[in-house]
Design an enzyme around this catalytic site. Sequence first.
Site, PDB file in Angstrom:
ATOM      1  CB  CYS A 299      -2.814   5.677   4.053  1.00 39.37           C
ATOM      2  SG  CYS A 299      -3.814   4.567   5.051  1.00 39.37           S
TER       3      CYS A 299
ATOM      4  CD  GLU B 184      -2.268   1.491   2.724  1.00 38.77           C
ATOM      5  OE1 GLU B 184      -2.554   0.556   3.482  1.00 38.77           O
ATOM      6  OE2 GLU B 184      -2.303   2.692   3.065  1.00 38.77           O
TER       7      GLU B 184
END
Lengths: 514, 514
Positions: free
Chosen positions: B287, B250
């Site tokens: 994020c 990620e």
Amino acid sequence: MWKGPAVAAPVWSVDPRTGKQREQVAVEATAQEVDAAVRAAHEVRGSLADRAVRAAFLRGAADALEAARDGLVETADAETALGPVRLTGELARTCYQLRAFADIVDEGAFLGVVIDHPDDTATPPVPDLRRYKVPLGVVAVYSASNFPFAFSVAGGDTASALAAGCPVVVKAHPDHPGLSELVVKVLRRAAREQGVPDAVVGLVHGFEAGLELIRHPLVAAAGFTGSVKGGRALFDAAAARPVPIPFHGELGSLNPVVVTEAAAAERAEAIGAGLAGSMTLGVGQFCVKPGLVLVPSGAAGDGLVKSLTDGVSDTDAGVLLDHRMRDNFLAGIAERTQLPDVESPVTPGAGGEHTVSAGFLTVPAGKLAGEGEHDVLLEECFGPVTVVARYDDDAEARAVLSRLPGNLTATVHLSTEEAEGRGRGPELLAELTPLAGRVLVNGWPTGVAVAPAQHHGGPYPATTSTSTSVGGTAIERWLRPVAYQNAPEALLPPELRDDNPLGLPRRFNGRLEH
Amino acid sequence: MWKGPAVAAPVWSVDPRTGKQREQVAVEATAQEVDAAVRAAHEVRGSLADRAVRAAFLRGAADALEAARDGLVETADAETALGPVRLTGELARTCYQLRAFADIVDEGAFLGVVIDHPDDTATPPVPDLRRYKVPLGVVAVYSASNFPFAFSVAGGDTASALAAGCPVVVKAHPDHPGLSELVVKVLRRAAREQGVPDAVVGLVHGFEAGLELIRHPLVAAAGFTGSVKGGRALFDAAAARPVPIPFHGELGSLNPVVVTEAAAAERAEAIGAGLAGSMTLGVGQFCVKPGLVLVPSGAAGDGLVKSLTDGVSDTDAGVLLDHRMRDNFLAGIAERTQLPDVESPVTPGAGGEHTVSAGFLTVPAGKLAGEGEHDVLLEECFGPVTVVARYDDDAEARAVLSRLPGNLTATVHLSTEEAEGRGRGPELLAELTPLAGRVLVNGWPTGVAVAPAQHHGGPYPATTSTSTSVGGTAIERWLRPVAYQNAPEALLPPELRDDNPLGLPRRFNGRLEH
């Protein structure tokens, strides 16, 4: 950027039985033509959004291929020399595959629908979440030489990608460019008949065009069946893109076979004969050809080798898919037979000017138990040859297995007692599982059934991913999940609505439903 | 080959509130130590074969982490400045996650059991095929800076890998090395208490050790949460190995938000206040922080910006996870604010010597509609800042969206009417779906619920794969299928037996059963 050939490079159909050009069937695609094919496919991707349309298209394609069978098989045979019986069977399998994916599209389990209602009492509160899978986009499909129907223009990669809702641009294999042109026309007509723009299936020829395709920004994933060298080059190109894409490649496999002492003692002759049939089937051009067979030393093993000798000796010389493969086969045999302690009870080699004859090599398994010059025997050699490694004890057999790279298949031949769970049976199954994607007992790996439980794949270099290229789950490769959070019912796709108007299998508030 | 630091390099725990070293907690791993950790994990992989043992280990780990809560939260806060409230919540989430994976292990749906009985009447005959999924092997886990519990040593990657039956070697994040040491001790003790060798969870420190880890021949897959730069370097190393491995990373995400004209007209103030809360949550270090917000020009949008201004102005200065991040944040702000036509109603910047203050920038959306110097505004800037792009019409908003790379989330704020399916509602949902892995309506992306339907991932660079790192399906990343062909019942694992002694959900002769 590569701009394509300065002069249009002709693509010739070649007869492998003579090595002669049959006719020019196309020209290699320029960079502009690759770009045009991908863009056209991308533009019309929405036409595959409706699952009912996709299913009808896949079934229509199967019908149309069957209707065109005679002409397709004739051209396929002229370009591959695989023979009309095998090719007719392969076309039937290809049509079955297209229809099986239509059924999978109808059922909809592949969408992976999961619905979780909100929980306001949780800390922090859990929102409403609904997830399913959506198509990735344009899929590049690289055809195989050895399956002109089932792993090519209308093969499993194409069928599973279209089933997932992804348009496809196929890179034709140079061994059957004429057939590729015929098949793509059938697919494109079948698309139009369902009201789907025919740009959902594109076709390009040429090595450079294939590289251009994997680098195209609008290509979202790729499927490949071929050599380790070619597949790795494309895998590397896919990984090096500014936006890397999934590359599902089936590269190479040795497909080891272990025959236990007890199995050899029980039925040496039958195993030897079965092996002869499997390794020479289709002139040894199957990706699942058994390429390394661990046979016990001693009398029972000798009997197996004798039976194998008889079977292979009786095999007619055959034509390989192209003359480059014939050259590689002969070079591979020469490299292997000159190794110390390698014998060839039946020497494989040039049968005639355009054919090859089947054979096999033997080597003491100890030579393969540690790194050395015999390591080339642990690499795939495409064509009608296998390596029989004679082992003295289980430890030696295990030492050879521990040195193998990943495989599509691993096979064990057990005695009746061992198959009932006694002796080395359970242990051997456990030892073979890490080596391969499919583990067979008392059978031969050639023949890959199209079934829900099938897995055609395995640790690298068998495949470059953890997915399968055969069977229903091959569709998973072309999808990605999307979750909707707190989207009102009015905005949700019908697949994600509480009342399940499409009757999809799903996980609803944690429970599986179907 | 890199041999590791010549002198053992100390690993210091640092207090981000002062920038001062707290204490030395470890040394960076040498190449030999990385090798030893991976080999030890590989050696004991069989200890995770029993699903009941795995589930007990995961639940025991959750219990043990909870029992150690106070000390863990204290150390975590000292190293990350995230505050005890947030960290206590994050630890609770981490324990919930471990237990949720224990439930998933018990249920066994993730095994993907498919059984097809033979069909001797088919041409060619279909063999008996039984397929399920097996663990890949040792998983390398790269911890995140911003989730010292939930995406670190005992986080989702570790929990899902252990649930799949894979041992784990964690690369600690340098922002919380002391906590990493504490957590791994808890996990290893929990393992021993279930009779599992504690080598199933290893921990290494050091940048070079992380590279060594991804290249280790016995590492079978990797999970990563971090920056685009770091993640891409590891992804490239994973792909360049002689045997490439899956890399589930990620990396970065802009998390676009679209506010429709009608939504702004209906509730400008609430949306502005909600945005202020979401973008400053955790000092903007999520994020899924909304990094680009498309707000209509005109009075309603002005009202939203006014509300956002009030909300952000009221936010206290905060401490980022480390001083390098603070430097990067300030440099990122400087680079963005000097662009023409960029204004900063609340200027983000240095709050004090060790803190930063939140702010936001505005820009006419037209500046982002085509390539140019403003493109940096379409890149993630880690910290408490967002970019508000004011659009004149839907075409302009659409032009900006079409230029975005992949995202973890995409959000739309709709009016009541639009949420009922009228106006731009359905169209906007369809436009946002290709951009992200999670699409939200009338909410904020910060907060990632752990639920079966969750998907935390998205097109590159949001993730390097098509898998999720949060929610039950995260387990799928660490498995590969194996099919057994004609294996007698006596040799089959219980998961694949006809009588289903373990009561697993499965597909049996084509039909779903549970």
